[in-house]
Design an enzyme around this catalytic site. Structure first.
Site, mmCIF file in Angstrom:
data_model
loop_
_atom_site.group_PDB
_atom_site.id
_atom_site.type_symbol
_atom_site.label_atom_id
_atom_site.label_comp_id
_atom_site.label_asym_id
_atom_site.label_seq_id
_atom_site.Cartn_x
_atom_site.Cartn_y
_atom_site.Cartn_z
ATOM 1 N N ASP A 1 50.506 17.606 -14.949
ATOM 2 C CA ASP A 1 50.938 16.278 -15.405
ATOM 3 C C ASP A 1 51.439 16.324 -16.846
ATOM 4 O O ASP A 1 51.954 15.328 -17.356
ATOM 5 C CB ASP A 1 49.762 15.283 -15.314
ATOM 6 C CG ASP A 1 49.946 14.298 -14.167
ATOM 7 O OD1 ASP A 1 51.054 14.251 -13.605
ATOM 8 O OD2 ASP A 1 48.977 13.591 -13.845
ATOM 9 N N LYS B 1 52.016 12.751 -2.712
ATOM 10 C CA LYS B 1 52.075 14.044 -3.412
ATOM 11 C C LYS B 1 51.679 15.183 -2.473
ATOM 12 O O LYS B 1 52.329 16.229 -2.428
ATOM 13 C CB LYS B 1 51.163 14.005 -4.649
ATOM 14 C CG LYS B 1 51.708 13.078 -5.746
ATOM 15 C CD LYS B 1 50.717 12.817 -6.871
ATOM 16 C CE LYS B 1 51.265 11.761 -7.817
ATOM 17 N NZ LYS B 1 50.351 11.378 -8.895
ATOM 18 N N GLN C 1 44.099 12.202 -10.915
ATOM 19 C CA GLN C 1 44.816 10.952 -10.678
ATOM 20 C C GLN C 1 44.294 9.858 -11.619
ATOM 21 O O GLN C 1 43.101 9.577 -11.646
ATOM 22 C CB GLN C 1 44.649 10.537 -9.206
ATOM 23 C CG GLN C 1 45.465 9.327 -8.812
ATOM 24 C CD GLN C 1 46.980 9.549 -8.863
ATOM 25 O OE1 GLN C 1 47.472 10.609 -8.473
ATOM 26 N NE2 GLN C 1 47.714 8.580 -9.383
#
Ligand code: NAP
Length: 286
Positions: A120, A53, A97
């Protein structure tokens, strides 16, 4: 019939090029898109995903930084970091994460995020928008699946779409995205009876089971259909999806490979979500 392989690497590269242009456009207006990620603990898979990422951010000119907390960090320390990032005007996107270490609460952590920085798309505000058809920040993997289908001009409206997964990260948001695009959607999971009878009806079949012992072979798919394999299984050091690629690719029209299908699209959509968040923050239409 031999299927067309939907090349996620290629489409992701195109998306990155577009994002690069938009980053320059934002920079000309004094906005420097910025992504902050948070990793708790030392899970090697999470570290690999995060590296990919950050590398992608660098490629398109998005500033990014990682905050690495020790695995025994208490919930209040994690929330204090999120509060700080929420209030930092330089930060446009925050990604925690997952999975978090067992002693931490994922729902509480996600609830703490500023929904406008939730790249997200997991905060209840963004989930609610998606469910009501408005679509704010949308989870990256399902968004990537839809983008891949659109790139290959797979007909979504009016199709029968079946998803084998009901997680918050994949199945549920993908169901909403496909429903918002006028598909007739069926969701399957581990308690579904006679799975093959249901999946065989699908014009678009998306699987994200992620259990190497469960194989989706030709008897599960309709001839001439589209199959998308989201799963990532590590078997004997190799990456593999849910679908038996070789035999299934002989009977369907479109298929994704693993690796090189949905994975690269997920990262590309994160970049898109980050500039979307930066634009929201600055009140700029992209
Ligand atoms: P998850 O929460 O474990 O979801 C797995 C889903 O599969 C669940 O809904 C489960 O049903 C269902 N399932 C399990 N066994 C089944 C069976 N025998 N028959 C039918 N359904 C079954 O995992 P996830 O986070 O959604 O991820 C799923 C997979 O996608 C993993 O391999 C993950 O690595 C991969 N993934 C890939 C990307 C990417 O970028 N390519 C992104 C995210 C995830 P229940 O709900 O009943 O348990």
């Amino acid at each position: 019939m031999t299927a067309t392989v939907m090349d996620g690497k290629l489409v992701a590269a195109e998306v990155k090029q577009e994002v690069s242009g938009r980053v320059k456009h934002l920079q000309q207006q004094g906005v420097w898109p910025w992504l902050s990620t948070v990793l708790v603990g030392d899970d090697p898979a999470s570290e690999t995903y995060l590296r990919a990422k950050h590398k992608a951010c660098e490629e398109v000119g998005i500033k990014s930084e990682n905050h690495h907390l020790p695995s025994d960090s208490p919930q209040d320390k994690l929330e204090a970091l999120i509060d700080r990032l929420n209030h930092d005007d330089r930060v446009h996107g925050i990604l925690v994460q997952l999975p978090l270490p067992k002693h931490l609460e994922e729902d509480r952590t996600i609830d703490r995020l500023d929904p406008d920085k939730d790249v997200d798309g997991l905060h209840p505000v963004n989930v609610g928008k998606l469910a009501s058809g408005t679509e704010g920040l949308v989870p990256c993997t399902p968004k990537g699946v839809v983008r891949l289908l659109q790139h290959y001009k797979v007909q979504i409206a009016g199709s029968k779409a079946t998803i084998v997964n009901r997680s918050n990260l994949v199945g549920r948001p993908l169901a909403m995205l496909l429903l918002n695009r006028d598909a007739t959607v069926t969701i399957c999971h581990s308690k579904t009876k006679e799975l093959a009878n249901i999946t065989r009806e699908a014009d678009i079949l998306v699987t994200a089971i992620g259990r190497p012992e469960v194989r989706i072979g030709p008897s599960y798919v309709k001839h001439g259909s589209t199959v998308v394999d989201v799963a990532i299984n590590r078997v004997d050091g190799k990456l593999r999806g849910d679908i038996d690629f070789e035999p299934v690719s002989k009977i369907v029209q479109y298929i994704t490979p693993v690796p090189g299908g949905v994975g690269p699209m997920t990262v590309a959509m994160l970049l898109e979500n980050t500039i979307q968040a930066a634009a929201i923050h600055a009140g700029i239409r992209l």
